[in-house]
Design a protein around this motif. Sequence first.
Motif, short mmCIF file in Angstrom:
data_model
loop_
_atom_site.label_atom_id
_atom_site.label_comp_id
_atom_site.label_asym_id
_atom_site.label_seq_id
_atom_site.Cartn_x
_atom_site.Cartn_y
_atom_site.Cartn_z
N LYS A 136 -6.53 6.15 -5.52
CA LYS A 136 -5.87 5.12 -4.72
C LYS A 136 -6.07 3.73 -5.31
O LYS A 136 -5.14 2.93 -5.37
CB LYS A 136 -6.44 5.15 -3.29
CG LYS A 136 -5.75 4.18 -2.35
CD LYS A 136 -6.43 4.10 -1.00
CE LYS A 136 -6.23 5.37 -0.23
NZ LYS A 136 -6.69 5.24 1.17
N GLU A 137 -7.28 3.44 -5.78
CA GLU A 137 -7.54 2.11 -6.34
C GLU A 137 -6.72 1.84 -7.59
O GLU A 137 -6.23 0.73 -7.78
CB GLU A 137 -9.04 1.94 -6.62
CG GLU A 137 -9.88 1.82 -5.36
CD GLU A 137 -9.41 0.73 -4.40
OE1 GLU A 137 -9.13 -0.41 -4.85
OE2 GLU A 137 -9.30 1.03 -3.19
N SER A 138 -6.56 2.85 -8.42
CA SER A 138 -5.76 2.68 -9.65
C SER A 138 -4.30 2.41 -9.32
O SER A 138 -3.67 1.53 -9.92
CB SER A 138 -5.86 3.92 -10.53
OG SER A 138 -7.18 4.12 -10.96
N ASN A 153 0.83 -1.21 0.00
CA ASN A 153 0.00 0.00 0.00
C ASN A 153 0.87 1.26 0.00
O ASN A 153 0.56 2.23 -0.69
CB ASN A 153 -0.95 0.01 1.19
CG ASN A 153 -2.01 -1.05 1.08
OD1 ASN A 153 -2.34 -1.51 -0.01
ND2 ASN A 153 -2.57 -1.44 2.21
N PRO A 173 -7.44 -5.67 -8.78
CA PRO A 173 -8.07 -4.77 -7.81
C PRO A 173 -7.71 -5.19 -6.38
O PRO A 173 -7.62 -6.39 -6.08
CB PRO A 173 -9.57 -4.95 -8.08
CG PRO A 173 -9.63 -5.38 -9.52
CD PRO A 173 -8.39 -6.24 -9.72
N TYR A 174 -7.50 -4.20 -5.54
CA TYR A 174 -7.08 -4.46 -4.16
C TYR A 174 -8.08 -5.36 -3.44
O TYR A 174 -7.70 -6.29 -2.71
CB TYR A 174 -6.91 -3.13 -3.42
CG TYR A 174 -6.48 -3.25 -1.99
CD1 TYR A 174 -5.35 -3.96 -1.64
CD2 TYR A 174 -7.21 -2.64 -0.98
CE1 TYR A 174 -4.94 -4.06 -0.31
CE2 TYR A 174 -6.82 -2.72 0.34
CZ TYR A 174 -5.68 -3.43 0.67
OH TYR A 174 -5.28 -3.52 1.98
N SER A 175 -9.37 -5.14 -3.66
CA SER A 175 -10.39 -5.96 -2.99
C SER A 175 -10.24 -7.42 -3.38
O SER A 175 -10.42 -8.32 -2.55
CB SER A 175 -11.79 -5.44 -3.31
OG SER A 175 -12.01 -5.45 -4.71
N ARG A 180 -3.13 1.16 -6.55
CA ARG A 180 -3.02 -0.15 -5.91
C ARG A 180 -3.09 -1.27 -6.94
O ARG A 180 -2.37 -2.27 -6.82
CB ARG A 180 -4.11 -0.33 -4.85
CG ARG A 180 -3.80 0.43 -3.58
CD ARG A 180 -4.81 0.14 -2.51
NE ARG A 180 -4.39 0.79 -1.26
CZ ARG A 180 -5.04 0.69 -0.13
NH1 ARG A 180 -6.16 -0.04 -0.05
NH2 ARG A 180 -4.61 1.30 0.95
N GLU A 181 -3.92 -1.11 -7.94
CA GLU A 181 -4.01 -2.14 -8.97
C GLU A 181 -2.69 -2.28 -9.73
O GLU A 181 -2.31 -3.38 -10.13
CB GLU A 181 -5.15 -1.85 -9.93
CG GLU A 181 -5.45 -3.01 -10.84
CD GLU A 181 -6.79 -2.93 -11.54
OE1 GLU A 181 -6.94 -3.62 -12.56
OE2 GLU A 181 -7.67 -2.18 -11.08
#
Length: 98
Positions: free
Chosen positions: A60-62, A41, A71-73, A64-65
Amino acid sequence: MDDQTRIELEAAAFRRLVNHLRERTDVQNIDMMNLAGFCRNCLSNWYRDAAEEKGIDMDKESSREIVYGMPYSEWKAKHQTEASDAQKTAFDVNKPAH
């Protein structure tokens, strides 16, 4: 060494680090934080910060990917385990201020 070569070498090292972290799904972020003071992260946040310094809007999601390779999830569902009490205690003692 000229700047372009340095940048290319740094980029290659970054890609190798990201690939290594993607392969080592057994290594939990909390373990990385406790031992090294950063985790996936943090790396994704630093990537996003660098993009924003260049005027590139990135959420943030982009970022992290880019680091997780998915995808982080999805990564969390597949690979993240519950932290032990010992890991949580070590994190409380060692967590970095960044």
